[in-house]
Design a protein around this motif. Sequence first.
Motif, PDB file in Angstrom:
ATOM      1  N   PHE A 179      -6.601  13.547  -5.597  1.00  0.00           N
ATOM      2  CA  PHE A 179      -7.684  12.570  -5.506  1.00  0.00           C
ATOM      3  C   PHE A 179      -7.144  11.155  -5.338  1.00  0.00           C
ATOM      4  N   ASP A 180      -5.943  10.888  -5.883  1.00  0.00           N
ATOM      5  CA  ASP A 180      -5.329   9.573  -5.646  1.00  0.00           C
ATOM      6  C   ASP A 180      -5.024   9.378  -4.162  1.00  0.00           C
ATOM      7  N   ILE A 181      -4.443  10.418  -3.543  1.00  0.00           N
ATOM      8  CA  ILE A 181      -4.118  10.331  -2.113  1.00  0.00           C
ATOM      9  C   ILE A 181      -5.401  10.261  -1.280  1.00  0.00           C
ATOM     10  N   THR A 182      -6.391  11.063  -1.646  1.00  0.00           N
ATOM     11  CA  THR A 182      -7.671  11.036  -0.939  1.00  0.00           C
ATOM     12  C   THR A 182      -8.315   9.655  -1.038  1.00  0.00           C
ATOM     13  N   SER A 183      -8.241   9.061  -2.232  1.00  0.00           N
ATOM     14  CA  SER A 183      -8.782   7.712  -2.418  1.00  0.00           C
ATOM     15  C   SER A 183      -8.027   6.698  -1.566  1.00  0.00           C
ATOM     16  N   PHE A 222       0.833  -1.199   0.000  1.00  0.00           N
ATOM     17  CA  PHE A 222       0.000   0.000   0.000  1.00  0.00           C
ATOM     18  C   PHE A 222       0.871   1.254   0.000  1.00  0.00           C
ATOM     19  N   VAL A 223       1.897   1.286   0.873  1.00  0.00           N
ATOM     20  CA  VAL A 223       2.781   2.448   0.974  1.00  0.00           C
ATOM     21  C   VAL A 223       3.610   2.612  -0.287  1.00  0.00           C
ATOM     22  N   ASP A 224       4.123   1.499  -0.835  1.00  0.00           N
ATOM     23  CA  ASP A 224       4.940   1.559  -2.049  1.00  0.00           C
ATOM     24  C   ASP A 224       4.151   2.142  -3.218  1.00  0.00           C
ATOM     25  N   ASP A 225       2.872   1.783  -3.323  1.00  0.00           N
ATOM     26  CA  ASP A 225       2.034   2.309  -4.403  1.00  0.00           C
ATOM     27  C   ASP A 225       1.861   3.820  -4.271  1.00  0.00           C
ATOM     28  N   MET A 226       1.607   4.295  -3.032  1.00  0.00           N
ATOM     29  CA  MET A 226       1.444   5.725  -2.811  1.00  0.00           C
ATOM     30  C   MET A 226       2.747   6.472  -3.096  1.00  0.00           C
ATOM     31  N   LEU A 227       3.874   5.898  -2.649  1.00  0.00           N
ATOM     32  CA  LEU A 227       5.180   6.522  -2.869  1.00  0.00           C
ATOM     33  C   LEU A 227       5.489   6.624  -4.358  1.00  0.00           C
ATOM     34  N   SER A 228       5.188   5.571  -5.101  1.00  0.00           N
ATOM     35  CA  SER A 228       5.442   5.564  -6.537  1.00  0.00           C
ATOM     36  C   SER A 228       4.670   6.678  -7.241  1.00  0.00           C
ATOM     37  N   LYS A 229       3.407   6.863  -6.860  1.00  0.00           N
ATOM     38  CA  LYS A 229       2.591   7.918  -7.476  1.00  0.00           C
ATOM     39  C   LYS A 229       3.165   9.296  -7.173  1.00  0.00           C
ATOM     40  N   LEU A 230       3.620   9.496  -5.941  1.00  0.00           N
ATOM     41  CA  LEU A 230       4.171  10.790  -5.552  1.00  0.00           C
ATOM     42  C   LEU A 230       5.469  11.088  -6.302  1.00  0.00           C
TER      43      LEU A 230
END
Length: 531
Positions: free
Chosen positions: A116-120, A90-98
């Motif tokens: 909206f990705d982070i909010t989701s 979960f964290v790796d996916d968020m980090l990759s997007k950022l």
Amino acid sequence: MTPFSKNMVSVSLWITVTILFGSLCDGGKILVVPLEGSHWVNMDILIKALHGQGHSIDVIRTYNSWFVKENSTYYNSITIPNTTGMDEEFVDDMLSKLIDHERGKSHWLSAVQLYFDITSSMYKIHKMVCQLITNMFESEKIMKALHDKQYDLMLTDPVWGAGIFLAHKLKLPMVYNVRWTTTGEGHFDITPSPLSYIPITGSGNSDKMNFFQRVKNVFYYFLMNFQYSYFNLPQYQALCDKYFHPPVRFHELLQGADIWLMRVDFVFEFPRPTMPNIIYIGGFQCKPVKALPQDLEDFIQSSGEHGVIIMSLGTFISDLPDDVTAEIAAAFAQLPQKVIWRYTGKRPSTLGNNTLLVDWMPQNDLLGHPKTKVFIAHGGTNGVQEALYHGIPVVGIPFFFDQYDNLIRLQERGGAKILSIATLDKNTLYAALQEVINEPSYRLSMQRLSHLHKDKPIKPLDSALFWIEFVMRHKGAAHLRTESYKLPWYSYYSVDVAVTLFAVVLIFTLSIFFILRYLCVKFCCRKRKTE
């Protein structure tokens, strides 16, 4: 003897009594609902200390918990079946997007998409928490076991709502280990927070804002409220409506904790209004250094007069994209200093002989070593507090959450330099390190902050233990809680009073106007008849 001296003597006597005779509270039963990652790291320190005081600790965990172990020597775990929590994927996916957003060609549409990705992502986290709450409340076996334990206290991190629900269900006094809540920065839930000088998380502002920065601050405030009101709150409120009778507002439960153990102090945080039940324990996880493992000590001593640089990106970030790590390693290879880098990813091809990669490091002990020159950090609260405690200047590379805001606080006080992931390469990193190492003001500023932080009558951890036991002894701390959290917004801001006063003034003014108008009309009519 001056009043200050008397106070210091009293405090010293209290500490001495505590050390000699142990806890001032009989061993109690404490239920803990923690968070994962760095939040668990500092909660774990509190749990160990409470166990050392003779208390019995039970910790709620999901079956796939990332950090909370099922077996421990100082707490008992209660694993909730059929529940999942936040994990590395979960964290790796968020980090990759950022990182993709920061290192790509950013424009306003990509920024909106990222928001909206982070909010989701946050919505999904709270959905998992709500499922955890549901699974506990729907299980008669679990709830009966929790009721039968007859706990004295709930200790929880309010970023997740599970502890708040359990405390209300079990009718337990509640203590927060807090920096953030489900709504955002913890102070905003219970203290007056003027947006003119209190920066919103994510705004990148300090407490000194010009007009346009204040406009930006207000904009981020409404973004924060939009995310909470339309994504987080409805999930928790639905559970309140389902499980609690009479009905109760979730935000009222959130604000109703007896003591808020706030993981900052005003050496680090910008000055702001506060409340009597907020106890500042910033740096409670920091401690004097211990001897390093011999291999690390030998590596540090081999640096000679140049010293060492420490790099760690915290518990959530263990590796980075290959092109990023190649740039970082190339910058290190140019330095005369030795580098100890906590990194678990693929070995960079540009790594120099002066850099040691490690899976884990005794960060506190390394920061306290006399040869440490700089700490390269992502800006997590624990890391910057440890750097402040030991007086080590920081080169910050923030990624998400509160990291940039934490680093802003150090930079404003002259102890840090911030690099954006968007501009990070071997040249910018090398230049930043050279500046921080060779410019004495950075180290002097951090050493001054370190002296201020340590100049306290009671250690932060001792203060935290005292107030937890205070709540246990007195079955709460209602006398310290303001009644504001029970007020609707229009009463809190006195909108009803203002509207009433306006209506009274308006009615009075209109009455005078119509009376005068009536008299004028009567006078004119009488005058016409006379003529």
